[in-house]
Write a protein that holds these residues in place. Sequence first.
Motif, PDB file in Angstrom:
ATOM      1  N   LYS A 193       0.825  -1.206   0.000  1.00  0.00           N
ATOM      2  CA  LYS A 193       0.000   0.000   0.000  1.00  0.00           C
ATOM      3  C   LYS A 193       0.862   1.260   0.000  1.00  0.00           C
ATOM      4  N   LEU A 194       0.492   2.213  -0.865  1.00  0.00           N
ATOM      5  CA  LEU A 194       1.180   3.501  -0.898  1.00  0.00           C
ATOM      6  C   LEU A 194       0.826   4.275   0.370  1.00  0.00           C
ATOM      7  N   TYR A 195       1.843   4.558   1.198  1.00  0.00           N
ATOM      8  CA  TYR A 195       1.622   5.246   2.470  1.00  0.00           C
ATOM      9  C   TYR A 195       1.728   6.758   2.329  1.00  0.00           C
ATOM     10  N   GLY A 196       2.766   7.232   1.646  1.00  0.00           N
ATOM     11  CA  GLY A 196       3.009   8.662   1.568  1.00  0.00           C
ATOM     12  C   GLY A 196       4.265   8.964   0.776  1.00  0.00           C
ATOM     13  N   ILE A 197       4.994   9.970   1.209  1.00  0.00           N
ATOM     14  CA  ILE A 197       6.218  10.365   0.504  1.00  0.00           C
ATOM     15  C   ILE A 197       7.331  10.651   1.504  1.00  0.00           C
ATOM     16  N   ILE A 198       8.551  10.637   0.999  1.00  0.00           N
ATOM     17  CA  ILE A 198       9.712  11.056   1.772  1.00  0.00           C
ATOM     18  C   ILE A 198      10.437  12.113   0.949  1.00  0.00           C
ATOM     19  N   THR A 199      10.930  13.153   1.615  1.00  0.00           N
ATOM     20  CA  THR A 199      11.633  14.222   0.912  1.00  0.00           C
ATOM     21  C   THR A 199      13.025  14.414   1.493  1.00  0.00           C
ATOM     22  N   VAL A 200      13.886  15.041   0.699  1.00  0.00           N
ATOM     23  CA  VAL A 200      15.239  15.362   1.169  1.00  0.00           C
ATOM     24  C   VAL A 200      15.162  16.247   2.403  1.00  0.00           C
ATOM     25  N   ASP A 201      14.299  17.269   2.359  1.00  0.00           N
ATOM     26  CA  ASP A 201      14.181  18.186   3.496  1.00  0.00           C
ATOM     27  C   ASP A 201      13.758  17.456   4.768  1.00  0.00           C
ATOM     28  N   ALA A 202      12.826  16.515   4.635  1.00  0.00           N
ATOM     29  CA  ALA A 202      12.348  15.784   5.813  1.00  0.00           C
ATOM     30  C   ALA A 202      13.473  14.975   6.448  1.00  0.00           C
ATOM     31  N   ILE A 203      14.298  14.349   5.616  1.00  0.00           N
ATOM     32  CA  ILE A 203      15.422  13.560   6.141  1.00  0.00           C
ATOM     33  C   ILE A 203      16.417  14.466   6.840  1.00  0.00           C
ATOM     34  N   LEU A 204      16.777  15.574   6.198  1.00  0.00           N
ATOM     35  CA  LEU A 204      17.766  16.473   6.791  1.00  0.00           C
ATOM     36  C   LEU A 204      17.251  17.087   8.092  1.00  0.00           C
ATOM     37  N   GLN A 205      15.956  17.411   8.150  1.00  0.00           N
ATOM     38  CA  GLN A 205      15.386  17.925   9.397  1.00  0.00           C
ATOM     39  C   GLN A 205      15.493  16.889  10.501  1.00  0.00           C
ATOM     40  N   ALA A 206      15.253  15.629  10.150  1.00  0.00           N
ATOM     41  CA  ALA A 206      15.250  14.562  11.148  1.00  0.00           C
ATOM     42  C   ALA A 206      16.638  14.271  11.699  1.00  0.00           C
ATOM     43  N   VAL A 207      17.667  14.425  10.881  1.00  0.00           N
ATOM     44  CA  VAL A 207      19.029  14.084  11.317  1.00  0.00           C
ATOM     45  C   VAL A 207      19.859  15.328  11.631  1.00  0.00           C
ATOM     46  N   LEU A 208      19.210  16.493  11.700  1.00  0.00           N
ATOM     47  CA  LEU A 208      19.932  17.760  11.826  1.00  0.00           C
ATOM     48  C   LEU A 208      20.918  17.767  12.987  1.00  0.00           C
ATOM     49  N   ASP A 209      20.496  17.266  14.141  1.00  0.00           N
ATOM     50  CA  ASP A 209      21.367  17.313  15.324  1.00  0.00           C
ATOM     51  C   ASP A 209      22.647  16.512  15.139  1.00  0.00           C
ATOM     52  N   SER A 210      22.597  15.468  14.328  1.00  0.00           N
ATOM     53  CA  SER A 210      23.788  14.632  14.138  1.00  0.00           C
ATOM     54  C   SER A 210      24.733  15.184  13.072  1.00  0.00           C
ATOM     55  N   LEU A 211      24.308  16.229  12.374  1.00  0.00           N
ATOM     56  CA  LEU A 211      25.141  16.775  11.308  1.00  0.00           C
ATOM     57  C   LEU A 211      26.280  17.643  11.837  1.00  0.00           C
ATOM     58  N   ASP A 212      26.344  17.821  13.165  1.00  0.00           N
ATOM     59  CA  ASP A 212      27.452  18.608  13.722  1.00  0.00           C
ATOM     60  C   ASP A 212      28.770  17.847  13.661  1.00  0.00           C
ATOM     61  N   ALA A 213      28.710  16.563  13.307  1.00  0.00           N
ATOM     62  CA  ALA A 213      29.929  15.750  13.189  1.00  0.00           C
ATOM     63  C   ALA A 213      30.541  15.849  11.791  1.00  0.00           C
ATOM     64  N   ILE A 214      29.857  16.535  10.864  1.00  0.00           N
ATOM     65  CA  ILE A 214      30.319  16.659   9.487  1.00  0.00           C
ATOM     66  C   ILE A 214      30.660  18.120   9.212  1.00  0.00           C
ATOM     67  N   THR A 215      31.792  18.378   8.574  1.00  0.00           N
ATOM     68  CA  THR A 215      32.154  19.744   8.216  1.00  0.00           C
ATOM     69  C   THR A 215      31.961  19.968   6.721  1.00  0.00           C
ATOM     70  N   VAL A 216      31.809  21.223   6.346  1.00  0.00           N
ATOM     71  CA  VAL A 216      31.523  21.574   4.961  1.00  0.00           C
ATOM     72  C   VAL A 216      32.608  21.064   4.015  1.00  0.00           C
ATOM     73  N   ASP A 217      33.872  21.167   4.424  1.00  0.00           N
ATOM     74  CA  ASP A 217      34.952  20.757   3.523  1.00  0.00           C
ATOM     75  C   ASP A 217      34.930  19.253   3.247  1.00  0.00           C
ATOM     76  N   GLN A 218      34.214  18.478   4.054  1.00  0.00           N
ATOM     77  CA  GLN A 218      34.126  17.037   3.831  1.00  0.00           C
ATOM     78  C   GLN A 218      33.091  16.675   2.775  1.00  0.00           C
ATOM     79  N   VAL A 219      32.165  17.575   2.492  1.00  0.00           N
ATOM     80  CA  VAL A 219      31.072  17.240   1.579  1.00  0.00           C
ATOM     81  C   VAL A 219      30.943  18.181   0.387  1.00  0.00           C
ATOM     82  N   ALA A 220      31.543  19.372   0.448  1.00  0.00           N
ATOM     83  CA  ALA A 220      31.365  20.362  -0.618  1.00  0.00           C
ATOM     84  C   ALA A 220      32.065  19.939  -1.909  1.00  0.00           C
TER      85      ALA A 220
END
Length: 380
Positions: A101-128
């Motif tokens: 059954k189709l439940y709903g959708i997932i978005t990039v923004d929703a994922i990033l909002q959910a994991v926001l607190d854990s993103l302090d372990a990543i720096t910009v130079d590691q992903v840019a």
Amino acid sequence: MNIADIAVPEYVEVDVDERLAKVRSIFERENPKGVVVTEDGEYAGVVGEKQLLRSRMEDDTKVSVVMKTAPSVSRHEHVRETARLLVEGDVKIAPVYEGEKLYGIITVDAILQAVLDSLDAITVDQVATEDVIGINQKDRVGQAINRLRENGVSRLPVLNDDGRLTGVVTTNDIVEFVVRDQERQGSGDRAGDIDRMLDLPVYDIMTSPAITATAGETAQRVVERMFENNLSGLVVTPDGDDGIVAGIVTKTDVLRALTFTEQESMDVQITNVDLLDTTSREHIVESIEQVADKYAAMQVMHAHVRFHQHKEKLRGTPLIQCQIRLRTNEGQVAGSGEGYGSEHAFHVALDKLERNVLEIKGIRADEEYRGQLLRKLGDL
């Protein structure tokens, strides 16, 4: 963490033959998170909110024209795997199923909002992305459109004659400018107006000043800044000088970092994997590993391969652009190329990548030699 509590049932389900006028009116009235398109009751594709509302297509156009195929995701899928599917599909939204059954959708923004607190372990130079395509503020809007299309990117840093950052121009900036002008001028023969708009300098439509990030900032702070300013990417500048362009960081770059693993085998990610024709994921991974193995001192942590299809074709085979980017213990190294078909494009890019790796190794060797020579001279 899985996406059970991140996926949302706030979506519109429409048939492939539904007209854009009706879908737009639903969005404006109900403000859902996305559109799931079906054909004969079966999932066919998705349409994002911004993509729909900013589309310049006529109201009687079928929604199937603007939809994009996206991988379906189980509601109990792990966030890491969901992020990989979104990145490799080059989509911002995907359908979520609970069983059949189709439940709903997932978005990039929703994922990033959910994991926001854990993103302090990543720096910009590691992903840019360090290999940045820019444009001069005096160049024409038509040139900016071509550069965006040819390189498969959505934003360009705008530079003055001294090479310093003065603003940013994005695909959305151009679409909004054209739509706004059309609404102001009304309907009629638009050929002359379009030519006039394409001939305007980028300076006239760019966003200025550019909102930036610095290499040492955390991904958490930068993603927060993107949300605060309703942006999907920022120009990266060195600490202490916001006029120099050092890279670009996007929400997709941060999402991609969630897929990184600590496994011994190289982590290879392919965006627009559906463009693979006569080659395979296994061949791509093996080829990149062979290049990396030649230079054992250079440890590759992650490889990203991105395919982008142009409209041009040769005997039915599309012209493909391929970009390969490696994150190594010696920094980023990249290679890009074009060819008819994904296999040809990949090998052109792979050859360029290997030449760039050799250049980096050569520079390192020269530096080591000069250091040894200076030490010997100092002993005399």
